[in-house]
Write a protein that holds these residues in place. Structure first.
Motif, mmCIF file in Angstrom:
data_model
loop_
_atom_site.group_PDB
_atom_site.id
_atom_site.type_symbol
_atom_site.label_atom_id
_atom_site.label_comp_id
_atom_site.label_asym_id
_atom_site.label_seq_id
_atom_site.Cartn_x
_atom_site.Cartn_y
_atom_site.Cartn_z
ATOM 1 N N PRO A 37 2.293 4.973 -0.148
ATOM 2 C CA PRO A 37 1.709 6.281 0.227
ATOM 3 C C PRO A 37 1.831 7.286 -0.675
ATOM 4 O O PRO A 37 2.461 8.135 -0.480
ATOM 5 N N LEU A 38 1.393 6.737 -1.850
ATOM 6 C CA LEU A 38 1.598 7.753 -3.059
ATOM 7 C C LEU A 38 0.354 7.874 -3.944
ATOM 8 O O LEU A 38 -0.450 7.068 -3.939
ATOM 9 N N ALA A 39 0.347 9.007 -4.652
ATOM 10 C CA ALA A 39 -0.756 9.420 -5.419
ATOM 11 C C ALA A 39 -0.723 8.513 -6.812
ATOM 12 O O ALA A 39 0.185 8.095 -7.443
ATOM 13 N N SER A 40 -1.891 8.187 -7.410
ATOM 14 C CA SER A 40 -2.023 7.390 -8.604
ATOM 15 C C SER A 40 -1.414 8.512 -9.586
ATOM 16 O O SER A 40 -1.541 9.549 -9.653
ATOM 17 N N GLU A 41 -0.746 7.663 -10.463
ATOM 18 C CA GLU A 41 0.097 8.344 -11.743
ATOM 19 C C GLU A 41 0.920 9.669 -11.433
ATOM 20 O O GLU A 41 0.559 10.660 -12.150
ATOM 21 N N SER A 42 1.612 9.528 -10.359
ATOM 22 C CA SER A 42 2.383 10.845 -9.934
ATOM 23 C C SER A 42 4.044 10.389 -9.876
ATOM 24 O O SER A 42 4.603 11.578 -9.760
ATOM 25 N N ASN A 69 3.516 7.088 -13.991
ATOM 26 C CA ASN A 69 2.801 7.698 -14.992
ATOM 27 C C ASN A 69 2.941 6.961 -16.224
ATOM 28 O O ASN A 69 3.769 6.118 -16.398
ATOM 29 N N ARG A 99 0.040 1.413 -10.427
ATOM 30 C CA ARG A 99 -0.680 2.554 -10.043
ATOM 31 C C ARG A 99 -0.270 3.909 -9.907
ATOM 32 O O ARG A 99 -0.847 4.883 -10.236
ATOM 33 N N VAL A 100 1.069 4.031 -9.372
ATOM 34 C CA VAL A 100 1.751 5.225 -9.102
ATOM 35 C C VAL A 100 2.407 5.677 -9.992
ATOM 36 O O VAL A 100 2.769 6.943 -10.321
ATOM 37 N N GLN A 120 0.741 -1.168 0.087
ATOM 38 C CA GLN A 120 0.018 -0.134 0.117
ATOM 39 C C GLN A 120 0.905 1.315 0.130
ATOM 40 O O GLN A 120 0.987 2.009 0.949
ATOM 41 N N GLU A 173 0.292 -1.860 -6.975
ATOM 42 C CA GLU A 173 0.706 -0.641 -6.511
ATOM 43 C C GLU A 173 1.574 0.113 -7.276
ATOM 44 O O GLU A 173 1.392 1.351 -7.563
#
Length: 222
Positions: free
Chosen positions: A61-66, A94, A91-92, A59, A88
């Motif tokens: 702790p990062l925003a999606s596509e960031s 780009n 997800r993060v 999990q 995960e």
């Protein structure tokens, strides 16, 4: 680890963007590598590893596509759920971003030694995920442009190899460094044919079924 750092040094100039994240055993050291991405952060799962942030790889702790670059150093080898960790990461990252993964090769002398060894310490209790299987997992997560670099130590101890054996050490290397790029997913809108989209108007009333006429008898006048 020193040989992995050398491979990472060669891969870093290919990464571009604003943010890079390094996860795993040597994350803090790798985050100091020379790279076009200036903003680097080291995430570890243990305070003793000296990372910038302590995290759970399942999990992030990062925003999606960031994030433009994610480096996982033996994170999948030590993970209880490597599939979730990869999800995960996907997800993060780009679109157009890069993921770099270091792992142990199960089809090596190290892999054979792992099968025969009775000790349960590191690295012998690691997952040892084959890079061919890892490519299949990443392909399902929309990654491509794979590049694999072997780590050349092919023995569990500090054995010296003869120079003529170096050509055989690539597929038998104890580990590997895999690089992949997240592909841009495009949405294709299906359009109906222009002839089928024209609605033909019908003028007038619908024709009624003509009923046969009945002959009426004239009324008789009394």
């Amino acid at each position: 680890m020193a040989q992995e750092q050398q491979q990472l040094t060669l891969l870093m100039p290919r990464a571009f963007g604003h943010y890079s994240v390094y996860l795993g055993l040597n994350a803090k050291l790798s985050s100091n590598l020379v790279s076009p991405i200036k903003n680097a952060m080291a995430l570890t799962s243990n305070f003793n590893l000296g990372g910038d942030v302590v995290m759970d790889p399942h999990q992030l702790p990062l925003a999606s596509e960031s994030i433009d670059l994610v480096v996982l150093q033996h994170v999948l080898d030590m993970s209880d759920n490597p599939h979730q960790t990869l999800r995960e990461v996907a997800r993060v990252v780009n679109a157009g971003g890069r993921v770099v993964i270091t792992g142990f090769n199960p089809y090596s002398v190290w892999g054979l030694w792992r099968q025969l060894r009775l000790k349960r310490g590191l690295p012998w209790r690691a997952n040892f995920i084959a890079h061919s299987r890892l490519k299949d997992w990443l392909t399902l997560l929309s990654f491509g442009d794979f590049e694999i670099k072997p780590v050349y130590d092919c023995a569990p101890a500090k054995w010296k190899m003869s120079p003529w054996l170096s050509c055989f050490s690539n597929p038998l290397g104890a580990g590997y460094v895999l690089s992949a790029v997240k592909q841009e997913t495009r949405v294709h809108i299906l359009k109906a044919h222009w002839r089928n989209s024209i609605v033909k108007r019908s003028f007038g009333l619908a024709g009624a079924t003509r009923q046969p006429s009945q002959n009426k008898q004239p009324l008789e006048h009394s």
